[in-house]
Write a protein that holds these residues in place. Structure first.
Motif, PDB file in Angstrom:
ATOM      1  N   GLY A 306       0.784  -1.231   0.000  1.00 54.82           N
ATOM      2  CA  GLY A 306       0.000   0.000   0.000  1.00 54.82           C
ATOM      3  C   GLY A 306       0.810   1.272   0.000  1.00 54.82           C
ATOM      4  N   ASP A 307       2.135   1.188   0.210  1.00 57.78           N
ATOM      5  CA  ASP A 307       2.983   2.380   0.263  1.00 57.78           C
ATOM      6  C   ASP A 307       4.016   2.344  -0.855  1.00 57.78           C
ATOM      7  OD1 ASP A 307       1.746   3.444   2.536  1.00 57.78           O
ATOM      8  OD2 ASP A 307       3.058   2.319   3.893  1.00 57.78           O
ATOM      9  N   THR A 308       4.177   3.454  -1.539  1.00 61.77           N
ATOM     10  CA  THR A 308       5.225   3.531  -2.550  1.00 61.77           C
ATOM     11  C   THR A 308       6.580   3.827  -1.906  1.00 61.77           C
ATOM     12  OG1 THR A 308       4.670   5.859  -2.901  1.00 61.77           O
ATOM     13  CG2 THR A 308       3.655   4.241  -4.375  1.00 61.77           C
ATOM     14  N   GLU A 309       6.564   4.434  -0.709  1.00 62.50           N
ATOM     15  CA  GLU A 309       7.805   4.718   0.008  1.00 62.50           C
ATOM     16  C   GLU A 309       8.228   3.493   0.829  1.00 62.50           C
ATOM     17  OE1 GLU A 309       4.824   8.110   0.128  1.00 62.50           O
ATOM     18  OE2 GLU A 309       4.876   6.021   0.777  1.00 62.50           O
ATOM     19  N   ARG A 310       9.518   3.286   0.944  1.00 63.16           N
ATOM     20  CA  ARG A 310       9.999   2.235   1.821  1.00 63.16           C
ATOM     21  C   ARG A 310       9.851   2.682   3.269  1.00 63.16           C
ATOM     22  NH1 ARG A 310      13.021  -1.843  -0.474  1.00 63.16           N
ATOM     23  NH2 ARG A 310      14.118  -2.237   1.489  1.00 63.16           N
ATOM     24  N   ALA A 311       9.388   1.764   4.118  1.00 63.65           N
ATOM     25  CA  ALA A 311       9.301   2.058   5.549  1.00 63.65           C
ATOM     26  C   ALA A 311      10.693   2.328   6.090  1.00 63.65           C
ATOM     27  CB  ALA A 311       8.660   0.892   6.293  1.00 63.65           C
ATOM     28  N   LEU A 312      10.774   3.189   7.097  1.00 64.82           N
ATOM     29  CA  LEU A 312      12.056   3.541   7.702  1.00 64.82           C
ATOM     30  C   LEU A 312      12.073   3.106   9.158  1.00 64.82           C
ATOM     31  CD1 LEU A 312      14.796   5.053   7.540  1.00 64.82           C
ATOM     32  CD2 LEU A 312      13.557   7.096   8.338  1.00 64.82           C
ATOM     33  N   PHE A 313      13.058   2.305   9.527  1.00 68.35           N
ATOM     34  CA  PHE A 313      13.270   1.879  10.911  1.00 68.35           C
ATOM     35  C   PHE A 313      14.568   2.527  11.390  1.00 68.35           C
ATOM     36  CE2 PHE A 313      11.289  -1.443   8.385  1.00 68.35           C
ATOM     37  CZ  PHE A 313      10.116  -1.679   9.082  1.00 68.35           C
ATOM     38  N   THR A 314      14.551   3.092  12.571  1.00 68.34           N
ATOM     39  CA  THR A 314      15.749   3.749  13.091  1.00 68.34           C
ATOM     40  C   THR A 314      16.038   3.271  14.504  1.00 68.34           C
ATOM     41  OG1 THR A 314      14.555   5.642  14.039  1.00 68.34           O
ATOM     42  CG2 THR A 314      15.258   5.808  11.736  1.00 68.34           C
ATOM     43  N   GLY A 315      17.306   3.297  14.852  1.00 70.64           N
ATOM     44  CA  GLY A 315      17.731   2.936  16.195  1.00 70.64           C
ATOM     45  C   GLY A 315      18.775   3.913  16.698  1.00 70.64           C
TER      46      GLY A 315
END
Length: 362
Positions: A306-315
């Protein structure tokens, strides 16, 4: 005869003047006229997309609400203020892909330093509330477009409010306008979607907002911090986390070693256009590539349905984690990278994401 005509004309004019005066007074003072004026103004105010009418999602705006500012970044992006305290409302149609930093600034207000972590709305809605604003993101069936709404809260939670919330979770939103503002945001998103030809992916009407929790022991983690490898570091003692929800677009987990250092490990997940804003804010500003590490900052990405953008995970790993130990103790930082990998994997799996790219072990 002429005098009679003059008197008749004067009398007629007087009646007309009195009638006009009465009409003017009615138009200025009557509650019905005030409602008509308000409804007429709302046809164009903020692009005509605000949900002022009563419906299944929202009870409607009172017609005495003040309209205090209206500007448009473009034909399908509007910012306006409501009420004497100026509640800010931002409504925009977002095309798939990266619209560029300027459009993002105009349509997705930057995140504030929230008293609360982002609480998912539940009920099948994509969005969150954090004590200072409510945010809604609606997908459009058969299209990469999304409708984004941000509603600022007139009575944002303070640190003192948060202490009460954590002590008495059942009092969470009492005495505030957060449920009202969130329902208004949902109804406005749906109305705006229809205005812009978007068939929205909606949820159920909200009658309450979720509870939140404060710091809890690591062994009680059951939200976004659940499953992290706490046994790798005996200093770790508490977590602060958001509830898990497949429709969440912003997730946070914080882990503390409160007897050793004040700064916390922090892990976040952002989806859709909020993944783009995440790359331009905070510690991960201007990170490049789909995964990597820089200093104490980690990032990963994934492709989500459903998203054209890649999800971003940060730590984020606090520097003190590698240096601050009790007298007679010593060691090395062993928690940050494994915990980040676990956090990102669990979040990606929960949201049905694939092609997860993680930073390599150091």
């Amino acid at each position: 005869m002429r005098g009679t005509v003059v008197r008749w004309t004067a009398w007629t004019a007087g009646v007309l003047v009195l009638g006009l005066l009465a009409t003017w007074i009615w138009w200025r003072e009557s509650d019905t006229a005030a409602r008509w004026r308000f409804e007429e103004a709302m046809k164009t105010y903020c692009g005509g997309v605000l949900a002022y009418e009563k419906g299944p999602l929202f009870d409607g705006l009172g017609h005495h609400v003040a309209l205090r500012g209206d500007r448009s970044a473009r034909k399908d992006a509007h910012t306006c203020r409501l009420g004497t305290q100026g509640r800010e409302v931002v409504v925009a149609l977002l095309p798939g892909g990266d619209p560029g930093p300027e459009q993002l600034r105009n349509t997705l207000p930057p995140l504030r330093d929230e008293v609360l972590l982002p609480v998912p709305l539940g009920g099948g809605w994509r969005g969150w509330i954090d004590g200072s604003s409510a945010r809604v993101l609606l997908g459009c069936r058969g299209s990469a477009d999304r409708v984004a709404v941000t509603v600022g809260m007139v009575s944002p939670l303070s640190e003192r409010d948060a202490e009460t919330v954590f002590a008495q979770p059942e009092m969470m939103w009492d005495g505030t306008d957060h449920l009202f503002g969130t329902r208004f945001a949902l109804a406005t998103a749906v109305k705006a979607a229809g205005h812009w030809g978007c068939e929205p992916e909606t949820g159920k009407p909200l009658t309450s907002l979720p509870e939140v929790t404060g710091d809890e022991a690591t062994d009680r983690a059951d939200g976004t911090c659940a499953g992290l490898p706490f046994a790798r570091d005996e200093r770790l003692d508490t977590v602060r986390e958001t509830a898990v929800d497949r429709s969440a677009v912003y997730e946070v987990c914080e882990v503390a070693a409160s007897h050793y250092f004040d700064d916390r490990y922090s892990f976040t997940a952002r989806f859709g256009p909020y993944a783009l804003t995440g790359r331009r804010e905070g510690r991960v500003r201007d990170v490049t590539g789909e995964a990597g590490a820089r200093g104490g900052t980690l990032w990963a990405t994934a492709r989500c349905p459903g998203d054209t953008e890649r999800a971003l995970f940060t730590g984020y790993t606090p520097p003190q984690a590698a240096t601050v130990w009790l007298p007679g103790e010593k060691g090395e930082e062993t928690f940050g990278l494994p915990a980040f990998h676990t956090f990102a994997k669990r979040s990606a799996e929960r949201h049905g994401c694939t092609d997860l790219r993680l930073p390599k072990p150091r």
